[in-house]
Design an enzyme around this catalytic site. Structure first.
Site, mmCIF file in Angstrom:
data_model
loop_
_atom_site.group_PDB
_atom_site.id
_atom_site.type_symbol
_atom_site.label_atom_id
_atom_site.label_comp_id
_atom_site.label_asym_id
_atom_site.label_seq_id
_atom_site.Cartn_x
_atom_site.Cartn_y
_atom_site.Cartn_z
ATOM 1 N N LYS A 1 5.389 2.486 -2.824
ATOM 2 C CA LYS A 1 5.330 3.900 -3.193
ATOM 3 C C LYS A 1 5.660 3.990 -4.671
ATOM 4 O O LYS A 1 6.378 3.132 -5.207
ATOM 5 C CB LYS A 1 6.370 4.704 -2.392
ATOM 6 N N LYS B 1 0.850 -1.201 0.000
ATOM 7 C CA LYS B 1 0.000 0.000 0.000
ATOM 8 C C LYS B 1 0.875 1.237 0.000
ATOM 9 O O LYS B 1 1.846 1.312 0.750
ATOM 10 C CB LYS B 1 -0.848 -0.012 1.284
#
Length: 426
Positions: free
Chosen positions: A117, A81
């Site tokens: 990311k 995430k």
């Protein structure tokens, strides 16, 4: 063009600080935990790094090429995430550090995710809405088979917002069928969660409340200074003032203002909507923006850049508590100075985790196909923030360390345990 501009995430941390600090904090935490050196090395190495070329036709008919990145750091505890940023200086090392930070942050929050990311090296202010849409769709085409509901779930970051997520969702769905849970931070009409906009600021407020309760205090009557009045700073200010906190000084990119009797935050919010900044607000007097961090207050909330609290200004800070709403606002030298002064720092890895926690709630709602009322979102967030604080304090007691190391040992330990349980090294 203004539509996309208004929907971008207001978060501009200087990530070079994140890189050095994250590695340093990880190593200190793994030493405290007594981790095996091979396991420590394995936890630092990213699961996968993706670099793709994104070529699009521009509105004037010329062709432009951009480089897109996605670093997937760890998936021991669940899907990865993390945000996607559009910025001229999207740099692999910085993306790497932020992906790693997300791994520890999701573990501290006890949500079933790992860290990732990504981003595209571009200046979104120099691209039209249709160019941004084409770029987002090409990027999604290149990475669609490497992201997914149970693999890697992107979110907005600097230079991106709900509209960007809507384009990713649409492009991804062409390949995989309608999949609202593939991204979070979406518009409400496409499965976005109520309460997501305020989530990071609300988490900051809940974290502050938990910390003050620990010290026999409450938000009411405390004097606050907030550096940064973007999404996080403005929501934190609004919610803290509703709890009876007195905001005595605020700054943003346009300048800084102060009123020792407390700024009327509702009026300031209306003013900043119209004037795009705090400068010139008549309910307070202007002060030097560089002095905002050393103003007299009980609680300081840096909610803008990284590395703003350093050895140059740490000695002059008058606050008794610092709540890190920004990513890594305090550098290691300042940490040491402030610790000697007895200043209590609530670390970023916990303090600003409200955003990713409500992103998790959005993902859960999308998978269930059942959306929650805003009250439920806020109540659940409070439960998660309070539990996170309690868990962090337990680690502080176990390892006789400060809150920052308490948070890092908590996060690293959870990831290490999951890694070993799943059969690391087999």
């Amino acid at each position: 063009m203004g539509y996309v501009r208004l929907l971008t995430v207001n978060n501009c941390d200087r990530d070079i600080y994140a890189l050095a600090a994250t590695n340093r904090n990880f190593r200190l935490a793994s030493r405290l935990l007594g981790l095996d050196s091979k396991l420590e090395k394995s936890l630092l190495i990213p699961f996968r790094e993706i670099k793709v070329e994104c070529t699009i036709p521009k509105d004037d008919g010329t062709i432009a090429s951009f480089v897109g990145f996605r670093v997937q750091h760890d998936n021991a505890r669940g899907p990865m995430k993390g945000g996607i940023r559009y910025h001229p200086e999207v740099e692999p090392d910085e993306v790497n550090a932020l992906a790693q930070l997300m791994t520890w942050k999701t573990a501290v929050a006890k949500i079933p995710y790992g860290g990732a990311k990504g981003g595209i090296g571009c200046d979104p202010s120099k691209l039209s809405v249709s160019e941004l849409e084409r770029l987002t769709r090409v990027f999604t085409q290149k990475i669609h088979d490497l992201i997914g509901i149970h693999t890697d779930v992107p979110a907005p970051d600097m230079g991106t917002g709900p509209q960007t997520m809507a384009w990713i969702l649409d492009e991804y769905s062409k390949f995989h069928g309608y999949s609202p849970a593939v991204v979070t931070g979406k518009p409400i009409d496409l499965g976005g969660s109520l309460g997501r906009d305020a989530a990071t600021g609300r988490g900051v407020m809940f974290g502050t409340e938990a910390l003050l309760n620990e010290h026999g205090k409450s938000i009411s009557g405390q004097r606050f200074v907030i550096q940064g009045f973007g999404n996080v700073g403005s929501w934190a200010a609004k919610l803290i003032s509703e709890q009876g906190g007195k905001i005595v000084a605020v700054s943003d990119i346009t300048g800084a203002i102060k009123n020792k009797d407390g700024i009327d935050i509702e009026s300031l919010l209306n003013y900043t909507k119209e004037h795009r900044g705090v400068k010139g607000f008549d309910g307070a007097h202007p002060i030097d923006a560089n002095s905002i961090l050393v103003e007299d207050c009980d609680i300081l909330i840096p909610a803008a850049l990284g590395g703003v609290i350093n050895r140059e200004n740490a000695n002059e800070i008058k606050a008794k508590f610092i709540i890190e709403a920004a990513n890594h606002p305090t550098d290691p030298d300042a940490d040491e100075i402030l610790s000697k002064k007895g200043v209590v720092i609530l670390p970023d890895i916990y303090a600003n985790s409200g955003g990713v926690t409500v992103s998790y709630f959005e993902w859960v709602q999308n998978i269930q196909g059942f959306m929650w009322e805003e009250e439920k979102v806020n109540d659940e967030l409070k439960t998660y923030m309070n539990r996170g604080f309690k868990d962090m304090k337990e680690m502080c007691k176990t390892h006789s360390c400060d809150l920052r190391m308490g948070a890092f040992t908590l996060g690293v330990n959870r990831v290490a345990r999951a890694t070993v349980l799943r059969g690391w090294g087999a």
